[in-house]
Design a protein around this motif. Structure first.
Motif, PDB file in Angstrom:
ATOM      1  N   SER A 214     -23.595  58.019  22.330  1.00 35.00           N
ATOM      2  CA  SER A 214     -24.348  57.819  23.572  1.00 35.00           C
ATOM      3  C   SER A 214     -23.370  57.726  24.735  1.00 35.00           C
ATOM      4  O   SER A 214     -22.160  57.649  24.539  1.00 35.00           O
ATOM      5  N   VAL A 215     -23.910  57.724  25.932  1.00 33.73           N
ATOM      6  CA  VAL A 215     -23.080  57.669  27.131  1.00 33.73           C
ATOM      7  C   VAL A 215     -22.794  56.200  27.429  1.00 33.73           C
ATOM      8  O   VAL A 215     -23.707  55.388  27.522  1.00 33.73           O
ATOM      9  N   ILE A 216     -21.496  55.866  27.563  1.00 32.32           N
ATOM     10  CA  ILE A 216     -21.104  54.471  27.773  1.00 32.32           C
ATOM     11  C   ILE A 216     -20.982  54.197  29.267  1.00 32.32           C
ATOM     12  O   ILE A 216     -20.225  54.866  29.961  1.00 32.32           O
ATOM     13  N   GLY A 217     -21.743  53.196  29.727  1.00 33.47           N
ATOM     14  CA  GLY A 217     -21.591  52.757  31.111  1.00 33.47           C
ATOM     15  C   GLY A 217     -22.073  53.783  32.115  1.00 33.47           C
ATOM     16  O   GLY A 217     -22.672  54.796  31.765  1.00 33.47           O
ATOM     17  N   GLY A 218     -21.804  53.499  33.384  1.00 34.50           N
ATOM     18  CA  GLY A 218     -22.349  54.327  34.444  1.00 34.50           C
ATOM     19  C   GLY A 218     -21.496  55.522  34.816  1.00 34.50           C
ATOM     20  O   GLY A 218     -21.866  56.314  35.664  1.00 34.50           O
ATOM     21  N   GLN A 219     -20.322  55.653  34.171  1.00 34.25           N
ATOM     22  CA  GLN A 219     -19.437  56.737  34.607  1.00 34.25           C
ATOM     23  C   GLN A 219     -19.631  58.015  33.826  1.00 34.25           C
ATOM     24  O   GLN A 219     -19.082  59.047  34.177  1.00 34.25           O
ATOM     25  N   GLY A 220     -20.375  57.948  32.745  1.00 38.83           N
ATOM     26  CA  GLY A 220     -20.651  59.165  31.997  1.00 38.83           C
ATOM     27  C   GLY A 220     -19.718  59.407  30.822  1.00 38.83           C
ATOM     28  O   GLY A 220     -19.686  60.505  30.277  1.00 38.83           O
ATOM     29  N   PHE A 221     -18.955  58.381  30.402  1.00 35.81           N
ATOM     30  CA  PHE A 221     -18.038  58.598  29.283  1.00 35.81           C
ATOM     31  C   PHE A 221     -18.790  58.746  27.962  1.00 35.81           C
ATOM     32  O   PHE A 221     -19.660  57.944  27.635  1.00 35.81           O
ATOM     33  N   VAL A 222     -18.408  59.783  27.213  1.00 34.77           N
ATOM     34  CA  VAL A 222     -18.982  59.997  25.882  1.00 34.77           C
ATOM     35  C   VAL A 222     -17.935  59.694  24.810  1.00 34.77           C
ATOM     36  O   VAL A 222     -18.234  59.139  23.771  1.00 34.77           O
ATOM     37  N   LEU A 223     -16.701  60.051  25.107  1.00 35.17           N
ATOM     38  CA  LEU A 223     -15.608  59.825  24.157  1.00 35.17           C
ATOM     39  C   LEU A 223     -14.382  59.276  24.893  1.00 35.17           C
ATOM     40  O   LEU A 223     -14.085  59.701  26.012  1.00 35.17           O
ATOM     41  N   GLY A 224     -13.696  58.340  24.228  1.00 27.56           N
ATOM     42  CA  GLY A 224     -12.447  57.833  24.784  1.00 27.56           C
ATOM     43  C   GLY A 224     -12.581  56.490  25.481  1.00 27.56           C
ATOM     44  O   GLY A 224     -11.596  55.942  25.966  1.00 27.56           O
ATOM     45  N   ARG A 225     -13.785  55.969  25.578  1.00 26.49           N
ATOM     46  CA  ARG A 225     -13.968  54.636  26.159  1.00 26.49           C
ATOM     47  C   ARG A 225     -14.887  53.852  25.231  1.00 26.49           C
ATOM     48  O   ARG A 225     -16.043  54.222  25.034  1.00 26.49           O
ATOM     49  N   GLY A 226     -14.341  52.784  24.678  1.00 23.92           N
ATOM     50  CA  GLY A 226     -15.175  51.929  23.834  1.00 23.92           C
ATOM     51  C   GLY A 226     -15.435  52.502  22.455  1.00 23.92           C
ATOM     52  O   GLY A 226     -16.094  51.876  21.641  1.00 23.92           O
ATOM     53  N   ASN A 227     -14.947  53.702  22.182  1.00 24.70           N
ATOM     54  CA  ASN A 227     -15.122  54.268  20.837  1.00 24.70           C
ATOM     55  C   ASN A 227     -13.864  55.019  20.404  1.00 24.70           C
ATOM     56  O   ASN A 227     -13.937  56.119  19.853  1.00 24.70           O
ATOM     57  N   GLN A 228     -12.727  54.364  20.676  1.00 25.64           N
ATOM     58  CA  GLN A 228     -11.448  55.030  20.398  1.00 25.64           C
ATOM     59  C   GLN A 228     -11.214  55.263  18.904  1.00 25.64           C
ATOM     60  O   GLN A 228     -10.310  56.015  18.532  1.00 25.64           O
TER      61      GLN A 228
END
Lengths: 374, 527
Positions: free
Chosen positions: A296-310
């Motif tokens: 899923s998309v993490i947070g409001g910036q649109g991150f899908v990979l590399g933030r919170g799911n390293q």
């Protein structure tokens, strides 16, 4: 106009939330930052924003009962808005420079309200989340009044007045889950946005008909997330492992399968069973062969990979056989045309992932959306 | 005067009256009209019913009295309300005063709905066919069938399509018929596996809704940085599962996609069909045609582009147009003409009948009369005037501080505007501004969800409104925007001059409380 009989709203203000913003400090976490902000001439803003929320609450629901804690953590804002709140004394009164522990104590003290408004930012939301977890099933629904520097969590209304209005007009009792996301402030100060998902809070369901007024939180309408989960489950094939990334939407996929998958961790499911829960990168790499990633998309910036799911590293990605990206239409609309983002740390992997992806937005519904490297 | 009344008055008139002139004071009108809607607390018509009360329809002199055959008589009388004629008249006149109907206000605020004037003279022609029986033998309705045939040919010429069906009773009925034809076409070629319909975020959402209702998976394309549907996204979306692209052009932003033929060609390249929702055709009549861009099928809303009343003012009407390849799938019956007489036939592989009788015949007559009154040059003049009106109104609206029209693009017949700047400054939302505007006798809707354009409102002035009408509308918006800056709480408290000042909207989201019929109301709410 909504009736008010018996409806009690609690109020907790983090008086130091937002201090770092005006001082350009990109956050207010920690006493040192707060001292630096005050030294730089920063003025507290959360009390005034909480008062704006209370004014809107009183206008939307005249005569509503308000309960809060003494002083700057609620009482001052309530009185500034013209309310005469009931007060719950804390066992250990908060010092002038309040801490996370004070926020948690205030939430615990106000456990019996019908709805708890809290004013702060993502850090405050994390403190509220900690207290809500402690209360378990006894915790009231909450709604954030945006007053911090970082406000990326879905549990916040779009503005202070919107929070008060939504609290006042919320009569259905229906709630939805909203994600609590926070950024690592040290990294943020270095120019890197690193959102991390901490958990979910139950917030009032915004009325879909009136969500154009933006009085709701960023959370989607009831049923939307379940529709997305149903679609993912309908696409699952026997024998194929599915890697469920962190997030409330991916957890809903687990729920649709009848599985208790983790909210914050990465889980692997296959044939309706959990193969591995909350896995680290190494274990995941061993399970990733031919797997389909569900993110899923993490947070409001649109991150899908590399933030919170390293955990889902370039090595893992090189072994997977497919990718399903999940987001509500509201979340995509909130990006304002900005692309989804990947930042796995490996340029080649990021490049391969870039382009247009199909984002599942509901049952038998998807949107084609751009994904780019940071 | 109460405090509220004083405030309302102050805000409504904007400035005080001028000094009287000479002996007889002549007071100028205030800058904005002092509208106030009526409040009658009118009951539902069923609640007014009293046993035995009747209205009398006097028969035509000399008309023979005919008894219905026993076989077609009801066993029980219908459960209709029993009222006298003046009660019925009063009831509906009161209701008409409790709303802002299309004939009452400068109805430019329902962008995408094309609320143009429905000429009253055409109602007289429509009345001529009001008593047409759906099963009447064709040799007794040759005149009506001629109108159908001629209107079908006119709409075929306007769209470039080969054949047209006038069966659908609304825009969405036409869209559903389009989806049904798409499905039947692919099934006839052994390609029933095509299960995806592609649409765009700013196409009419009924395309997604109808296709999903019919069992298709919906793939939506977002706008690109220029506000056009993202053609790269289309390239990523098409494939062997593509059944069709269902698209509106210009989209609900008022922006015309100049690369539309490329979209159509891409869909054709994978075997899909291209379906044109021409709900927004009012600005392109006589300028461009669906078939010329390669579309296989599409529909018009006769109640939008061709002036017939909308569904809320009476049954609407849709017209499905198709290429030769899709003609066998049209809903039936369609009108035939052998050079001397008109007949009815159901196309070979028809998706079936979708409306009783011939469809909504009174609206077919209205649309025919409207086109005949204008002629071909007149239709083009409609489009040009609609575009001119829209661009004039846009120039007025964008002068109001706090408004914007995202994407710096020319617009055709409507504009999706944004109050974002004003909302950020004042905390007043678009919906609240629209509600306050109703205090001056006009209204607007925000727009379809999700709101990609923040704090949106969509205006479509059509060709029906004068410069003075548009100036008045823009002046009302400017006034409310000014109020929002001076006294946001006042605007948020609106409306003040409406039949009902505030409602609790929560039940609107609760299907358990909905009562779409009297019977449902009795069952759910009266026990």
């Amino acid at each position: 106009m909504a009736t008010t009989v018996g409806f009690v709203v609690g109020l907790v203000v983090n008086p130091v939330a937002g201090l770092g913003g005006t001082a350009g400090l990109k956050g207010s976490d920690g006493a040192e930052v707060q001292r630096a902000a005050l030294a730089a001439g920063a003025t507290p803003r959360s009390g005034e924003r909480a008062a704006r929320a209370v004014r809107a609450l009183l206008a939307a629901r005249p005569g509503v009962r308000l309960v809060t804690v003494p002083g700057a953590m609620g009482e001052d804002s309530a009185r500034a808005a013209g309310a005469s709140p009931g007060l719950v004394r804390l066992a250990r009164p908060a010092a002038p420079t309040t801490t996370a522990a004070d926020t948690r104590a205030a939430v615990l003290a106000l456990r019996d309200v019908d709805l708890l408004l809290f004013a702060g930012g993502d850090g405050t939301a994390r403190d509220v989340l900690d207290a809500v977890r402690e209360l378990g099933g006894q915790a009231p629904p909450v709604l954030g009044v945006p007053a911090g520097v970082k406000v990326y969590s879905g549990c916040f209304a779009v503005g202070p007045a919107a929070a008060g209005e939504l609290a006042g007009l919320w009569t259905s009792g229906a709630t939805v889950e909203a994600e609590v996301v926070d950024l690592d402030e040290d990294r943020y100060r270095q120019g890197r946005v690193s959102p991390r998902l901490y958990g979910v809070l139950r917030v009032p369901a915004a009325r879909t008909r009136l969500s154009g007024r933006k009085t709701g939180s960023a959370a989607a309408a009831p049923g939307t997330v379940e529709g997305i989960a149903r679609e993912v489950v309908s696409r699952m094939r026997p024998g194929v492992p599915y890697i469920l990334g962190p997030g409330a939407t991916t957890q809903a996929v687990g729920r649709a399968l009848g599985l208790a998958t983790t909210l914050l961790g990465v889980d692997v499911v296959r044939d309706g069973r959990i193969v591995a829960a909350d896995v680290a990168e190494r274990e995941l790499a061993g399970l990733a062969g031919g797997a389909v990633l569900v993110l899923s998309v993490i947070g409001g910036q649109g991150f899908v990979l590399g933030r919170g799911n390293q955990q889902i590293s370039p090595r893992v990605l090189s072994r997977t056989g497919g990718l399903l990206v999940l987001a509500t239409q509201q979340k995509l609309a909130a990006l304002g045309g900005r692309p989804l983002l990947v930042d796995t740390g490996d340029e080649d992997t990021d490049r391969k992932l870039s382009g247009h992806v199909q984002v599942i937005t509901g049952y038998r519904e998807s949107t084609i959306y751009r994904m780019e490297t940071t | 005067m109460s405090e509220l009344a004083e405030r309302t008055n102050k805000h409504s008139t904007g400035e005080s009256f001028a000094e009287p002139h000479g002996q007889l004071p002549v007071r100028p009108k205030p800058p904005l009209r002092r509208f106030h809607q009526a409040r009658w607390d009118e009951p539902i018509i069923f609640e007014l019913s009293r046993p035995g009360r009747r209205g009398i329809a006097v028969p035509e002199p000399g008309a023979p009295e005919v008894e219905l055959p026993e076989a077609v008589r009801r066993a029980q009388p219908p459960r209709l309300p029993e009222l006298s004629q003046p009660h019925v008249l009063r009831h509906y006149l009161r209701l008409s005063q409790e709303n802002l109907g299309a004939d009452l206000n400068v109805d430019v605020g329902q962008g995408t709905c094309t609320m143009k004037y429905s000429p009253k003279v055409n109602d007289r022609f429509a009345a001529e066919v009001a008593e047409l029986h759906p099963a009447q033998p064709v040799d007794t309705v040759q005149g009506v069938l001629e109108i159908y045939h001629r209107l079908e040919r006119m709409l075929a010429e306007i769209s470039g399509m080969a054949r047209v069906s006038l069966q659908p009773g609304s825009g969405s009925a036409a869209i559903y018929a389009n989806v049904a034809m798409i499905r039947a076409y692919h099934a006839s070629r052994g390609e029933g596996h095509r299960d995806q319909v592609i649409t765009t975020l700013f196409s009419h959402p009924s395309n997604a809704a109808c296709a999903k209702t019919a069992g298709y998976e919906i793939v939506t394309l977002m706008p690109d940085a220029d506000g056009y549907p993202d053609i790269e996204a289309l390239k990523a979306a098409i494939g062997p599962r593509t059944a069709a692209l269902m698209i509106t052009n210009p989209e609900d932003t008022g922006i015309f996609n100049p690369r539309i033929k490329e979209f159509v060609d891409l869909v054709h390249s994978v075997g899909g069909l291209a379906c044109y929702d021409q709900a927004n055709a009012n600005g392109i009549l006589g300028i461009t045609r669906a078939r010329d861009a390669g579309f296989d099928l599409g529909h018009f809303n006769l109640h939008k582009t061709f002036s017939t009343p909308h569904a809320c003012g009476g049954p609407a009407a849709g017209a499905c147009g198709v290429s030769e390849a899709l003609a066998p799938f049209l809903p039936g019956p369609v009108v035939t003409f052998d050079g001397t007489s008109y007949g009815l036939e159901t196309p070979e592989r028809s998706i079936g009948k979708i409306r009783p009788g011939l469809g909504v015949t009174p609206n077919i007559v209205r649309a025919y009369a409207w086109i005949m009154a204008l002629g071909a040059e007149g239709l083009r003049a409609v489009a040009e005037t609609a575009a001119l009106n829209n661009n004039y109104l846009m120039s007025r609206v964008l002068r109001i501080p706090g408004t914007s029209a995202p994407w710096d693009k020319r617009r055709i017949e409507q504009v999706r505007y944004s109050w974002r700047e004003l909302s950020e400054e004042t905390g007043v939302h678009s919906e609240e501004i629209g509600v306050r505007a109703a205090d001056f006798g006009v209204h607007y809707w925000t727009s379809h969800h999700p709101h990609v354009v923040p704090e949106p409102f969509t205006l479509e002035p059509t060709e029906s409104y004068s410069k003075e009408d548009l100036d008045e509308y823009a002046a009302i918006l400017a006034h409310v925007a000014d109020e929002a800056r001076r006294d946001p709480a006042f605007v948020k408290g609106a409306p003040y001059n409406q039949t009902i000042h505030k409602i609790d909207p929560t039940p609107l989201d609760d299907p358990k409380q909905w009562a779409p019929t009297w019977r449902a109301y009795v069952r759910k709410h009266l026990g």
